[in-house]
Design a protein around this motif. Structure first.
Motif, PDB file in Angstrom:
ATOM      1  N   ARG A  37      -3.257  -4.168  77.750  1.00 13.66           N
ATOM      2  CA  ARG A  37      -4.238  -3.269  78.354  1.00 13.66           C
ATOM      3  C   ARG A  37      -5.579  -3.982  78.548  1.00 13.66           C
ATOM      4  O   ARG A  37      -6.198  -3.874  79.620  1.00 13.66           O
ATOM      5  CB  ARG A  37      -4.412  -2.027  77.479  1.00 13.66           C
ATOM      6  CG  ARG A  37      -5.338  -0.984  78.089  1.00 13.66           C
ATOM      7  CD  ARG A  37      -5.197   0.355  77.404  1.00 13.66           C
ATOM      8  NE  ARG A  37      -6.068   1.357  78.007  1.00 13.66           N
ATOM      9  CZ  ARG A  37      -5.957   2.664  77.821  1.00 13.66           C
ATOM     10  NH1 ARG A  37      -5.000   3.143  77.024  1.00 13.66           N
ATOM     11  NH2 ARG A  37      -6.791   3.509  78.408  1.00 13.66           N
TER      12      ARG A  37
ATOM     13  N   ASP B 107      -3.221  -0.411  86.985  1.00  5.68           N
ATOM     14  CA  ASP B 107      -3.591  -0.487  85.568  1.00  5.68           C
ATOM     15  C   ASP B 107      -2.945   0.615  84.743  1.00  5.68           C
ATOM     16  O   ASP B 107      -3.608   1.345  83.999  1.00  5.68           O
ATOM     17  CB  ASP B 107      -5.120  -0.439  85.409  1.00  5.68           C
ATOM     18  CG  ASP B 107      -5.796  -1.628  86.068  1.00  5.68           C
ATOM     19  OD1 ASP B 107      -5.157  -2.685  86.183  1.00  5.68           O
ATOM     20  OD2 ASP B 107      -6.975  -1.492  86.471  1.00  5.68           O
TER      21      ASP B 107
ATOM     22  N   HIS C 172      -5.867  -6.306  81.462  1.00  8.42           N
ATOM     23  CA  HIS C 172      -6.135  -5.731  82.781  1.00  8.42           C
ATOM     24  C   HIS C 172      -7.563  -5.206  82.904  1.00  8.42           C
ATOM     25  O   HIS C 172      -8.006  -4.907  84.018  1.00  8.42           O
ATOM     26  CB  HIS C 172      -5.160  -4.592  83.074  1.00  8.42           C
ATOM     27  CG  HIS C 172      -3.807  -5.049  83.498  1.00  8.42           C
ATOM     28  ND1 HIS C 172      -3.344  -4.926  84.788  1.00  8.42           N
ATOM     29  CD2 HIS C 172      -2.810  -5.646  82.796  1.00  8.42           C
ATOM     30  CE1 HIS C 172      -2.113  -5.413  84.864  1.00  8.42           C
ATOM     31  NE2 HIS C 172      -1.763  -5.854  83.669  1.00  8.42           N
ATOM     32  N   ARG C 173      -8.269  -5.070  81.772  1.00 14.76           N
ATOM     33  CA  ARG C 173      -9.575  -4.434  81.797  1.00 14.76           C
ATOM     34  C   ARG C 173     -10.728  -5.364  81.423  1.00 14.76           C
ATOM     35  O   ARG C 173     -11.889  -4.993  81.554  1.00 14.76           O
ATOM     36  CB  ARG C 173      -9.588  -3.221  80.838  1.00 14.76           C
ATOM     37  CG  ARG C 173      -8.488  -2.207  81.115  1.00 14.76           C
ATOM     38  CD  ARG C 173      -8.501  -1.715  82.550  1.00 14.76           C
ATOM     39  NE  ARG C 173      -9.759  -1.066  82.891  1.00 14.76           N
ATOM     40  CZ  ARG C 173     -10.223  -0.947  84.130  1.00 14.76           C
ATOM     41  NH1 ARG C 173      -9.553  -1.462  85.147  1.00 14.76           N
ATOM     42  NH2 ARG C 173     -11.364  -0.333  84.336  1.00 14.76           N
TER      43      ARG C 173
ATOM     44  N   TYR D  53       1.478  -0.222  80.199  1.00 14.65           N
ATOM     45  CA  TYR D  53       1.289  -1.521  79.566  1.00 14.65           C
ATOM     46  C   TYR D  53       2.343  -1.847  78.502  1.00 14.65           C
ATOM     47  O   TYR D  53       2.372  -2.972  77.995  1.00 14.65           O
ATOM     48  CB  TYR D  53      -0.087  -1.581  78.894  1.00 14.65           C
ATOM     49  CG  TYR D  53      -1.251  -1.371  79.827  1.00 14.65           C
ATOM     50  CD1 TYR D  53      -1.608  -2.346  80.751  1.00 14.65           C
ATOM     51  CD2 TYR D  53      -2.013  -0.203  79.776  1.00 14.65           C
ATOM     52  CE1 TYR D  53      -2.691  -2.168  81.600  1.00 14.65           C
ATOM     53  CE2 TYR D  53      -3.095  -0.018  80.616  1.00 14.65           C
ATOM     54  CZ  TYR D  53      -3.433  -0.996  81.525  1.00 14.65           C
ATOM     55  OH  TYR D  53      -4.499  -0.813  82.366  1.00 14.65           O
TER      56      TYR D  53
ATOM     57  N   TRP E 267      -7.894 -11.106  81.970  1.00 14.67           N
ATOM     58  CA  TRP E 267      -7.185 -10.983  83.251  1.00 14.67           C
ATOM     59  C   TRP E 267      -7.010 -12.357  83.911  1.00 14.67           C
ATOM     60  O   TRP E 267      -6.001 -12.622  84.559  1.00 14.67           O
ATOM     61  CB  TRP E 267      -7.937 -10.051  84.183  1.00 14.67           C
ATOM     62  CG  TRP E 267      -7.398  -9.995  85.584  1.00 14.67           C
ATOM     63  CD1 TRP E 267      -8.014 -10.424  86.716  1.00 14.67           C
ATOM     64  CD2 TRP E 267      -6.133  -9.463  86.010  1.00 14.67           C
ATOM     65  NE1 TRP E 267      -7.224 -10.198  87.818  1.00 14.67           N
ATOM     66  CE2 TRP E 267      -6.058  -9.602  87.413  1.00 14.67           C
ATOM     67  CE3 TRP E 267      -5.060  -8.869  85.335  1.00 14.67           C
ATOM     68  CZ2 TRP E 267      -4.965  -9.187  88.163  1.00 14.67           C
ATOM     69  CZ3 TRP E 267      -3.953  -8.453  86.079  1.00 14.67           C
ATOM     70  CH2 TRP E 267      -3.914  -8.615  87.468  1.00 14.67           C
TER      71      TRP E 267
ATOM     72  N   SER F 171      -2.223   6.122  79.503  1.00 14.97           N
ATOM     73  CA  SER F 171      -2.116   5.107  80.553  1.00 14.97           C
ATOM     74  C   SER F 171      -0.744   5.132  81.237  1.00 14.97           C
ATOM     75  O   SER F 171      -0.385   4.184  81.933  1.00 14.97           O
ATOM     76  CB  SER F 171      -2.371   3.705  79.967  1.00 14.97           C
ATOM     77  OG  SER F 171      -1.513   3.436  78.875  1.00 14.97           O
TER      78      SER F 171
END
Length: 420
Positions: free
Chosen positions: A100, A201, A103-104, A204, A109, A217
């Motif tokens: 997670r 997003d 991706h944030r 995950y 990333w 999510s």
């Protein structure tokens, strides 16, 4: 060769067998599941990830081993089933948060993006792994060391979690009912790899999708909005080195242009795509538009066959490299790793029709043919059998002749000229 490398080495033929089965099933269904250039790029990135892993054990495993020995709150036994079951559950939980954050948080990333760059979704995509994830990913598993999960248990459950995720990278398996509600499945993971607004997003989980349901999510795949794969800043290259550094490079450039030191730091910590106002104004980027066509520069058939053969030879050499990782000297390993990475990068450039790549590839195959024959040595082998040296010289000597023929073909010459 340690346990992890041994299992991966034995699993590799199974991976390729399953890829072949997926390709056959897709053909029988009239679907186009694979593109040779994309599959080679994905698998080549997996190769580079394994090569990096040989040199990064001290960071990825050494730190964990030290922490579990000196910081563990409990002395958990490695011969109890509940320790193994709890460790697998805890590892998957830690993986969820690593994934997670990957991706944030832009710096995470920058490593994870490699896995998402392919615009296809098949089992070769599962092998597409980052070479730089080792830099920070270990931080997310330190709670397991503090709780006292034994080193051996940690290594094995990490491998189980990784191997499980291979099979979910396919479009050939549909919905699985109750399984989709509990576990990461092909349907759930297809949504994760999509760039559609609906799916961005989400999902995950590594083995369990329950974490996504618990922490908000989760999204279900919707047949009315089919997943479109890739990233919102398409790679559009078959260069595996550029694939690993593209986000680092673009972020560093934006950080250089940013006027405030605070923004220079935030560029690495904010979500991907965030840019300071001054940088966005002076160096604007086009808004994201759903891609209409996949990156697929035309490649003459003869060149593609040549690239596939050389790629297969490099895969064989990678197996030898991994096998000698525990016994060869560091200089020998570094030299062999450099040879393999350069070889994969040059093949990528050939598939992009770069004229300079023809010269580099010619130098590579000629050197590979001549050096073992002249000095009687090969990476990790001090004294090379004469017949083996002749065989290497024959294979790569023929490769040099084949490359010469390919380069002289009119279609290749025109394509290379147009690309350069």
């Amino acid at each position: 060769m340690n346990t992890q490398e041994l299992i991966i080495t034995w699993a590799t033929p199974v991976f390729f067998l399953l890829i072949g089965m997926e390709l056959l099933v897709a053909r029988l269904r009239g679907r186009h599941a694979y593109a040779s250039n994309d599959a080679m790029n994905s698998i080549g990135l997996g190769v580079i990830s394994q090569i990096v892993g040989v040199f990064s054990k001290l960071l990825t495993l050494g730190i964990y081993a030290w922490c579990v020995e000196h910081l563990a709150l409990f002395a958990l036994p490695a011969d109890r089933w509940w320790v193994w079951a709890g460790a697998l559950l805890l590892y998957d939980f830690c993986y969820y948060w690593l994934h997670r954050c990957g991706h944030r948080v832009n710096i995470l990333w920058a490593a994870h993006v490699v896995h998402h760059q392919s615009e296809h979704y098949n089992l070769s995509t599962a092998l597409r792994q980052t070479g730089s994830g080792v830099l920070l990913s270990w931080l997310f598993y330190l709670p397991m060391a503090v709780l006292g999960v034994p080193f051996k248990v940690f290594v094995i459950v990490a491998l189980i979690d990784l191997l499980y995720q291979f099979w979910v990278h396919t479009e050939q398996i549909g919905r699985l009912g109750w399984f989709d509600r509990v576990f990461c499945s092909p349907s759930n993971h297809r949504a994760h790899h999509a760039v559609n607004d609906r799916y961005l997003d989400r999902n995950y989980g590594g083995i369990l999708i329950v974490w996504d349901r618990l922490f908000g999510s989760f999204v279900e795949e919707d047949d009315s909005d089919p997943p479109v794969y890739g990233t919102r800043s398409p790679l559009r290259s078959w260069n595996p080195l550029w694939a690993n550094v593209e986000v680092y490079w673009h972020t560093a450039v934006d950080a250089w242009h940013a006027q405030r030191w605070r923004d220079k730091l935030l560029l690495w910590l904010k979500p991907p795509g965030w840019r300071p106002a001054d940088v966005a104004m002076r160096y604007p980027k086009p808004a994201f538009v759903m891609p209409g066509e996949r990156f697929d520069p035309p490649v003459p058939k003869a060149l593609m066959i040549y690239a596939l053969v050389q790629f297969a030879l490099l895969l064989g050499m990678t197996t030898q490299f991994l096998g000698m990782a525990g016994t060869a000297s560091l200089p020998a390993l570094l030299a062999y790793a450099l040879y393999l990475v350069v070889g994969l990068s040059v093949l990528g450039a050939l598939m992009e029709r770069r004229l300079w790549a023809l010269w580099l590839e010619g130098a590579r195959v000629l050197a590979t043919a001549l050096v073992p024959l002249l000095i009687g040595r090969w990476f990790g082998i001090a004294r090379l059998d004469g017949h083996f040296a002749l065989a290497i010289a024959a294979v790569f000597g023929f490769s040099a002749l084949a490359l010469l023929w390919v380069s002289q073909s009119s279609s290749m010459a025109r394509a290379a000229s147009a690309a350069n």
